[in-house]
Design an enzyme around this catalytic site. Structure first.
Site, mmCIF file in Angstrom:
data_model
loop_
_atom_site.group_PDB
_atom_site.id
_atom_site.type_symbol
_atom_site.label_atom_id
_atom_site.label_comp_id
_atom_site.label_asym_id
_atom_site.label_seq_id
_atom_site.Cartn_x
_atom_site.Cartn_y
_atom_site.Cartn_z
ATOM 1 N N LYS A 1 0.855 -1.196 0.000
ATOM 2 C CA LYS A 1 0.000 0.000 0.000
ATOM 3 C C LYS A 1 0.890 1.245 0.000
ATOM 4 O O LYS A 1 2.104 1.144 0.227
ATOM 5 C CB LYS A 1 -0.902 -0.017 1.234
ATOM 6 C CG LYS A 1 -0.146 0.062 2.546
ATOM 7 C CD LYS A 1 -1.032 -0.265 3.738
ATOM 8 C CE LYS A 1 -0.210 -0.255 5.020
ATOM 9 N NZ LYS A 1 -0.895 -0.902 6.138
ATOM 10 N N TYR B 1 14.659 32.044 4.542
ATOM 11 C CA TYR B 1 13.509 32.730 5.136
ATOM 12 C C TYR B 1 13.691 32.885 6.638
ATOM 13 O O TYR B 1 14.169 31.964 7.314
ATOM 14 C CB TYR B 1 12.227 31.939 4.880
ATOM 15 C CG TYR B 1 11.745 31.983 3.457
ATOM 16 C CD1 TYR B 1 11.344 33.181 2.879
ATOM 17 C CD2 TYR B 1 11.681 30.816 2.706
ATOM 18 C CE1 TYR B 1 10.874 33.210 1.565
ATOM 19 C CE2 TYR B 1 11.216 30.835 1.407
ATOM 20 C CZ TYR B 1 10.817 32.034 0.837
ATOM 21 O OH TYR B 1 10.359 32.067 -0.451
HETATM 22 C C1 LIG Z 1 0.024 -1.936 6.697
HETATM 23 C C2 LIG Z 1 -0.496 -3.246 7.132
HETATM 24 C C3 LIG Z 1 0.376 -4.334 7.339
HETATM 25 C C4 LIG Z 1 1.880 -4.225 7.265
HETATM 26 O O1 LIG Z 1 2.388 -3.671 8.473
HETATM 27 P P1 LIG Z 1 3.961 -3.502 8.704
HETATM 28 O O2 LIG Z 1 4.061 -3.026 10.108
HETATM 29 O O3 LIG Z 1 4.419 -2.496 7.719
HETATM 30 O O4 LIG Z 1 4.568 -4.826 8.480
HETATM 31 C C5 LIG Z 1 -0.193 -5.565 7.631
HETATM 32 N N1 LIG Z 1 -1.539 -5.706 7.742
HETATM 33 C C6 LIG Z 1 -2.391 -4.675 7.569
HETATM 34 C C7 LIG Z 1 -3.855 -4.898 7.720
HETATM 35 C C8 LIG Z 1 -1.894 -3.411 7.272
HETATM 36 O O5 LIG Z 1 -2.747 -2.388 7.120
#
Ligand SMILES: *Cc1c(COP(=O)(O)O)cnc(C)c1O
Length: 381
Positions: free
Chosen positions: A45, A271
């Site tokens: 993701k 700035y």
């Molecule tokens: C993002 C996510 C993961 C992965 O988590 P990490 O800590 O990056 O390994 C696993 N399961 C779900 C449902 C997630 O949303």
């Protein structure tokens, strides 16, 4: 399936280099931690945590991942349009109007409660095809999903929904990196809820719970499938769960020097004129700033790597400019490559170092890198 290394658009001055061989090697190390029966869903993701979803998807599939997990429908469609046909689970909410698209692209949705399941079932019925889905149980995260106590009632509703093809059931841990005892209790509650659903007729072929932290430290959580994200990218889930040796970060953030000049004593920079040369100094300008994710504050301890040395940031970081002191790097010249995150020679600025400056964690650093920056994909499979 595989593509040759990408190239940077002409005129690029700030970019990311992604070593896909590191991601493949990290994935193989994760596979080595689980039993042979446990499958691996690579979580890609947020554009593979900023690393580029398409190239990363190809890498992890080539290295043995059996499935991909993304948050939104748009992310899944990007992968399908790139010709990736592996199973994809959507971890987050997808509006029921999108069910026909999900079915058409062979995607698996997550069901969070009975009302949503019913609407999805009706939408699938209207297309005349079944929708693949998995049930998400809230065993303690307190976010989306049905509470474990409501699981039996949920199953009674699901039993009537014949247009849903339920593949699995999963839960998510809020503290696998810090509290194994609590996480074990969460796992127990999850498995008890699944057992209650199975007694009422549920037929889940796949159960899963483990994020990176639980994959690394809690084998009892591996179940049928693990869902690592951050560890794939060679980044640790937290300070308390360091990665075993051999994992390698995949991402380097680079820019280049676009101007070098000598400042007289007393000349200010940036700035708010927060920095003034105490004595004559040599400075360099970098075409990167907070629009790229190089956050403006706090910047007291910011530094970059140039010619294998550490150069301090001076003055405020601007929208797309940053200024550094190169007085101690006299060879610095226009065109020199600068590393903002990653290694240069023996020097390294880790995602954790940037996270400490940002008052955040490594996850937010890498996902906060602007999508507008080109990603140079190296060692693609
Ligand atoms: C993002 C996510 C993961 C992965 O988590 P990490 O800590 O990056 O390994 C696993 N399961 C779900 C449902 C997630 O949303």
């Amino acid at each position: 399936m595989c593509e040759s290394a990408s190239t940077l658009p002409p005129g690029t001055t700030t970019w990311l280099e992604i070593d896909q061989s590191a991601i493949r090697s990290n994935l193989r190390m994760l596979r080595g931690l689980t039993g042979p029966q446990t499958r691996l869903m690579a979580i890609i993701k947020a554009d593979a945590y900023g690393h580029g979803a398409r190239a990363t998807a190809r890498s992890v599939l080539a290295a043995g991942a059996q499935a991909l997990g993304v948050a939104s429908l748009g992310e899944a469609l990007e992968l399908r349009e790139a010709g990736i046909d592996a199973p994809i689970l959507l971890l987050s909410y997808v509006p029921p109007q999108a069910v026909p698209t999900a079915i058409g692209h062979n995607l698996t949705l997550t069901l969070f409660d009975a009302a949503q399941a019913r609407v999805c079932d009706q939408a699938a019925r209207a297309t005349g095809r079944r929708l693949k889905a998995q049930v998400k149980l809230d065993s303690g995260m307190g976010r989306m999903g049905a509470l474990v106590g409501d699981a039996p009632a949920l199953q009674e509703q699901l039993a009537d929904l014949s247009w849903l093809q339920l593949e699995g059931c999963y839960t998510h841990f809020p503290q696998a990196d810090e509290d194994c005892a609590w996480t074990r209790e969460q796992l127990r509650r999850f498995l008890a809820a699944v057992a209650a659903m199975r007694q009422r007729g549920a037929q889940f072929s796949t159960l899963h719970s483990a994020n990176s932290a639980a994959t690394l430290t809690m084998p009892e959580c591996h179940l049928d499938l693990v869902r690592p994200g951050i560890a794939l990218y060679g980044l640790s889930p937290s300070d308390t769960v360091p990665l075993p040796s051999g994992f390698r970060p995949a991402l380097t953030w680079k820019t280049q020097v676009v101007q070098v000049k000598d400042l007289p004593a007393g000349h200010s920079v940036g700035y708010g004129r927060t920095w003034t040369a105490a004595s004559a100094a040599r400075m360099a300008v970098l075409p990167v700033g907070y629009e790229h994710g190089y956050r403006r504050a706090p910047h007291e301890s910011a530094s970059v790597l140039l010619r294998g040395q550490v150069a301090p940031v001076i003055g405020r970081i601007s929208m797309e400019k940053t200024t550094i002191d190169v007085s101690l790097i006299p060879g610095a010249r226009v065109g020199d490559e600068v590393v903002l995150l990653g290694r240069q020679g023996k020097a390294c600025i880790s995602a954790e170092i940037l996270a400490a400056r940002f008052g955040s964690n490594n996850y937010e650093v890498v996902t906060g890198l602007s999508a507008r920056m080109p990603r140079l994909q190296l060692s693609t499979c």
